[in-house]
Design an enzyme around this catalytic site. Structure first.
Site, short mmCIF file in Angstrom:
data_model
loop_
_atom_site.label_atom_id
_atom_site.label_comp_id
_atom_site.label_asym_id
_atom_site.label_seq_id
_atom_site.Cartn_x
_atom_site.Cartn_y
_atom_site.Cartn_z
N MET A 331 0.83 -1.20 0.00
CA MET A 331 0.00 0.00 0.00
C MET A 331 0.87 1.26 0.00
O MET A 331 0.64 2.19 -0.78
CB MET A 331 -0.94 -0.01 1.21
N ASP A 350 10.59 3.49 5.77
CA ASP A 350 10.25 2.32 6.58
C ASP A 350 11.37 2.11 7.59
O ASP A 350 12.42 2.77 7.51
CB ASP A 350 10.06 1.08 5.70
N VAL A 407 1.29 2.67 8.03
CA VAL A 407 1.91 1.57 8.78
C VAL A 407 0.84 0.60 9.25
O VAL A 407 -0.35 0.75 8.93
CB VAL A 407 2.74 2.12 9.97
N VAL A 408 1.24 -0.40 10.03
CA VAL A 408 0.35 -1.46 10.47
C VAL A 408 -0.87 -0.89 11.21
O VAL A 408 -0.78 0.13 11.89
CB VAL A 408 1.12 -2.47 11.35
N GLU A 409 -2.04 -1.58 11.08
CA GLU A 409 -3.29 -1.09 11.64
C GLU A 409 -3.38 -1.37 13.15
O GLU A 409 -4.24 -2.14 13.59
CB GLU A 409 -4.48 -1.74 10.93
N LYS A 414 0.58 3.49 15.37
CA LYS A 414 0.30 4.71 14.60
C LYS A 414 0.54 5.96 15.44
O LYS A 414 1.07 6.96 14.95
CB LYS A 414 -1.13 4.68 14.06
N SER A 436 -7.94 2.30 7.64
CA SER A 436 -9.22 1.91 7.06
C SER A 436 -10.28 1.68 8.12
O SER A 436 -11.46 1.58 7.80
CB SER A 436 -9.05 0.64 6.22
N HIS A 457 -8.02 7.95 3.22
CA HIS A 457 -8.22 6.51 3.08
C HIS A 457 -8.24 6.14 1.61
O HIS A 457 -9.22 6.39 0.91
CB HIS A 457 -9.53 6.10 3.77
N ASN A 460 -7.63 -0.15 -2.39
CA ASN A 460 -6.71 -1.03 -3.08
C ASN A 460 -7.38 -1.68 -4.30
O ASN A 460 -8.53 -2.13 -4.17
CB ASN A 460 -6.24 -2.12 -2.10
N GLU A 469 -11.30 8.60 0.51
CA GLU A 469 -12.10 9.21 1.57
C GLU A 469 -11.23 10.20 2.33
O GLU A 469 -10.17 9.82 2.86
CB GLU A 469 -12.64 8.15 2.52
N ASN A 507 -16.29 1.26 4.04
CA ASN A 507 -16.09 0.03 4.81
C ASN A 507 -17.25 -0.22 5.77
O ASN A 507 -17.60 -1.37 6.04
CB ASN A 507 -14.78 0.10 5.59
#
Length: 717
Positions: A331, A350, A407-409, A414, A436, A457, A460, A469, A507
């Site tokens: 992403m 990263d 980064v990771v959800e 975050k 998301s 947002h 994909n 969004e 979503n």
């Protein structure tokens, strides 16, 4: 002629070249509105009179607006067409004026510097010659089929005569626009000129034509293509193949491509005025269809979405000249590629070298594909990739105007990244999260400057999905929103402004839809049965196939978040969790509802039915019930979201669902379709399902209020 005269100016230079310049006042682009067409008609009268007296010796049609030629006809005029006769009359009116341009007795040249679409392309085709600038924004196309119509100002007739049948059909049916170089290769333009001296080079081209020194390149065709293009049997084969391919893509839902093929075939060898009559008739027939009305509605909603923020806020925004993306997964790499593809330098950061390399490879691959498909010139690919700077540190972040976190959800991760980033970015830089499902407000609570935190947002695959969004919190400043919103516009994506609520909009609506597929599976419905019903409805893929794309781990996480926010209405079915326990994650590990080999879907995994059948709870639902349970829950949740003010209007729901999920455009959007079904009918079925299956089907208060007052979501004609 008063104000009308300001839309098009006419001047003649010392070389006796007339310059017909389109430059509509108080407009960013030139559109062929009725008053502009009337002005063109008047200017052509002037030209005819002057040519009769010996000057000018040539005519150049150009734009006074940098980066755009003519963006097409006024789509609002298409929306206002009453019936087929009205559409046919409007087509004939435009044809008559362009035919007048074509009949001028001196050389005519369309000088295309920037965007040239629809009616603009048709105007250029009415000229004897066409030149285009090498400006990156120069694109020439005929997107009419995307509005459910066909080129109706002469394009359906002139394109095949200029390019040949195959190239013309590819341009008309594809609806996409070509770069200047690609247009030159196809024969659509006669020369590509440097944009930094475009006027002088155009004048030199005209003088070359007047001297008789210019020779148009002859199209070279293979023996097979000569057979297809130039013989009766070959053309029959060609048109049969075109119909077969168009019918397969349209699946009986979009009539315009087949009508375009019919018009091209019928008019190919007719005298042009007879041919134009057939084209006008075809345009009128298509403009009167419900499909065209729905596609035009979606286009107009897209345009309105671009104006969701006050114009002064966008005009005064700080442009994003340098960006950064945090998190270099697939992403993150895709977002960085999108930014760089739009000529904005971007840092991709990263904490892991392997992840960074993966993100850079993904960005490079996407740019290469864009070059292969002609979206950008091949020589531009390397230059755009050079705009992406990969790093493991926060080097040069002080120059960044906007950071996108991908980064990771996990909220704690975050928030930690947000706190780190704030220490190194400038005092006006905006921090945008690509979450998301997590709360942007909660994320911003860790910020020293929560007013500079917003959500962006992306969907994909980023390079294909047009929706973004734009999420605002109660503390997001207008400046931060304008910067983020403006970047979305600069990247040619469609922004929908949403409030910070669980799942945002798309979503949130998808959650009960996908969840209901799980309940249907638990009852004994087959994966193929469920997906087939929704595919037949027009969805790009069924809910089970979509869950494979999302990933069972992500779907399970989102389902828990939705249940926490909305309670019983979003209580998740167990099907996905049970399959996850079996080691299935969907496409990402090539084990989901479907089987995969090297990323390619190979069909339903029969083992899934065995796993779920052990606990089947009832009789499998009928086709109608599958469709109603899935889709009416989408409508019901949209009504809840509107009540909560997640978005301001039903149009925003429809646009987001079409652009973010692929909800079938020919239906005009989720809530336009709901209006056609009838609110009373939807409430009746939801109430039946509520009695059978429980509270998740309870009709939303807004639906009941609409039924009582006779309201609709979208006021269909």
């Amino acid at each position: 002629m008063g104000a009308r005269a300001e839309a098009i100016s006419l001047s003649v230079d010392t070389e006796k070249i007339a310059w017909l310049t389109f430059d509509q006042p108080d407009a960013k682009v030139n559109l062929l509105r009725p008053e502009v067409m009337a002005e063109l008609d008047h200017r052509l009268s002037q030209l005819e009179s002057r040519i009769a007296t010996g000057q000018p010796l040539a005519v150049v049609v150009r734009s006074g607006k940098p980066g755009t030629f003519i963006a097409g006809a006024d789509v609002g005029e298409i929306a206002a067409i009453d019936d087929a006769a009205d559409g046919e009359a409007k087509s004939r009116a435009g044809q008559r004026i362009f035919r007048r341009l074509e009949r001028l007795t001196v050389p005519t040249v369309a000088a295309i510097d920037g965007l040239c679409l629809g009616g603009g392309t048709e105007l250029a085709l009415a000229c004897e010659y066409r030149v285009a600038s090498d400006r990156g924004s120069t694109r020439i196309g005929s997107p009419e089929v995307r509005l459910g119509i066909i080129p109706g100002f002469g394009g359906s007739v002139r394109l095949p005569r200029l390019l040949g049948i195959q190239r013309a059909l590819k341009m008309i049916l594809g609806g996409s626009a070509s770069s200047a170089d690609r247009a030159l290769r196809s024969g659509l333009v006669d020369r590509v000129l440097r944009h930094d001296r475009f006027e002088d080079s155009t004048r030199e081209f005209v003088l070359e034509v007047l001297r008789g020194d210019f020779e148009r390149r002859e199209r070279k065709l293979s023996a097979w293509n000569r057979f297809l293009e130039n013989t009766g049997p070959g053309r029959r084969i060609l048109f049969a193949m075109a119909r077969k391919q168009a019918a397969k893509r349209a699946q009986g839902r979009y009539p315009a491509p087949l009508k375009a093929i019919e018009v091209v075939e019928r008019t190919l060898h007719l005298p042009i005025d007879e041919a134009l009559n057939i084209e006008a008739e075809g345009l009128g027939q298509m403009a009167a269809t419900e499909v065209s009305r729905n596609l035009v509605r979606i286009f107009l909603m897209q345009q309105a979405a671009r104006r969701a923020l006050p114009r002064e806020a966008l005009d005064e925004r700080r442009p994003v000249e340098h960006a950064a993306v945090l998190g270099a997964g697939v992403m993150g790499g895709a977002i960085a590629e999108l930014i760089a593809a739009n000529e904005i330098p971007v840092i991709l950061k990263d904490i892991d070298q392997d992840a960074l390399d993966l993100g850079l490879r993904h960005a490079s691959k996407l740019l290469e594909k864009a070059g292969e498909r002609g979206i950008m010139a091949r020589e531009e690919v390397g230059l755009r990739f050079a705009l992406i700077q990969g790093t493991l540190a926060y080097d040069n972040f002080e120059d960044v105007d906007l950071v996108i976190e991908a980064v990771v959800e996990r909220m704690q991760v975050k928030q930690a990244v947000l706190r780190e980033t704030e220490k190194v970015i400038g005092h006006e830089a905006v921090f945008a999260t690509n979450t998301s499902s997590l709360s942007v407000t909660e994320l911003a609570s860790a910020a020293a400057h929560p007013e500079r935190v917003v959500g962006l947002h992306f969907f994909n695959p980023v390079h294909r999905m047009p929706l973004v969004e734009v999420v605002r919190t109660d503390e997001s400043s207008e400046k931060a929103l304008a910067a983020a919103f403006g970047l979305v516009l600069d990247m040619d994506k469609t922004p929908v402004l949403v409030e910070d609520r669980p799942g945002f909009l798309v979503n949130r609506l998808l959650a009960p839809y996908l969840n209901e597929a799980g309940y249907l599976l638990e009852e004994g419905a087959g994966v193929e049965d469920i997906d087939k019903v929704l595919l037949q409805f027009g969805m790009p893929m069924g809910p089970c196939r979509l869950l494979d794309e999302i990933g069972f781990d992500v779907a399970e996480h989102v389902a828990r978040e939705m249940e926490g926010a909305f309670g019983e209405r979003m209580r998740p079915a167990s099907a996905v969790s049970r399959l996850k326990e079996d080691g299935r994650l969907g496409r990402k590990n090539e084990r989901g509802f479907y089987t995969y080999t090297n990323g390619r879907e190979r069909g339903v995994d029969r083992e899934v039915a065995r796993i779920l059948a052990a606990d089947a709870t009832g009789t499998a639902a009928s086709t109608d019930e599958i469709r109603e349970r899935c889709l009416y829950l989408l409508v019901n949740e949209a009504a809840h979201a509107l009540d909560e003010g997640v978005v301001e209007a039903a149009d925003h729901v429809d646009l987001a669902m079409v652009m973010g999920t692929g909800f079938p455009p020919f239906r005009g959007g989720l809530l336009r379709w709901a209006d056609v079904q009838g609110v009373d009918e939807i409430i009746e079925r939801l109430s039946d399902f509520e009695a059978r299956f429980g509270a998740r089907f309870a009709p939303a208060p807004r639906l009941r209020e609409m039924a009582e007052t006779g309201q609709t979501f979208t006021h269909p004609a």
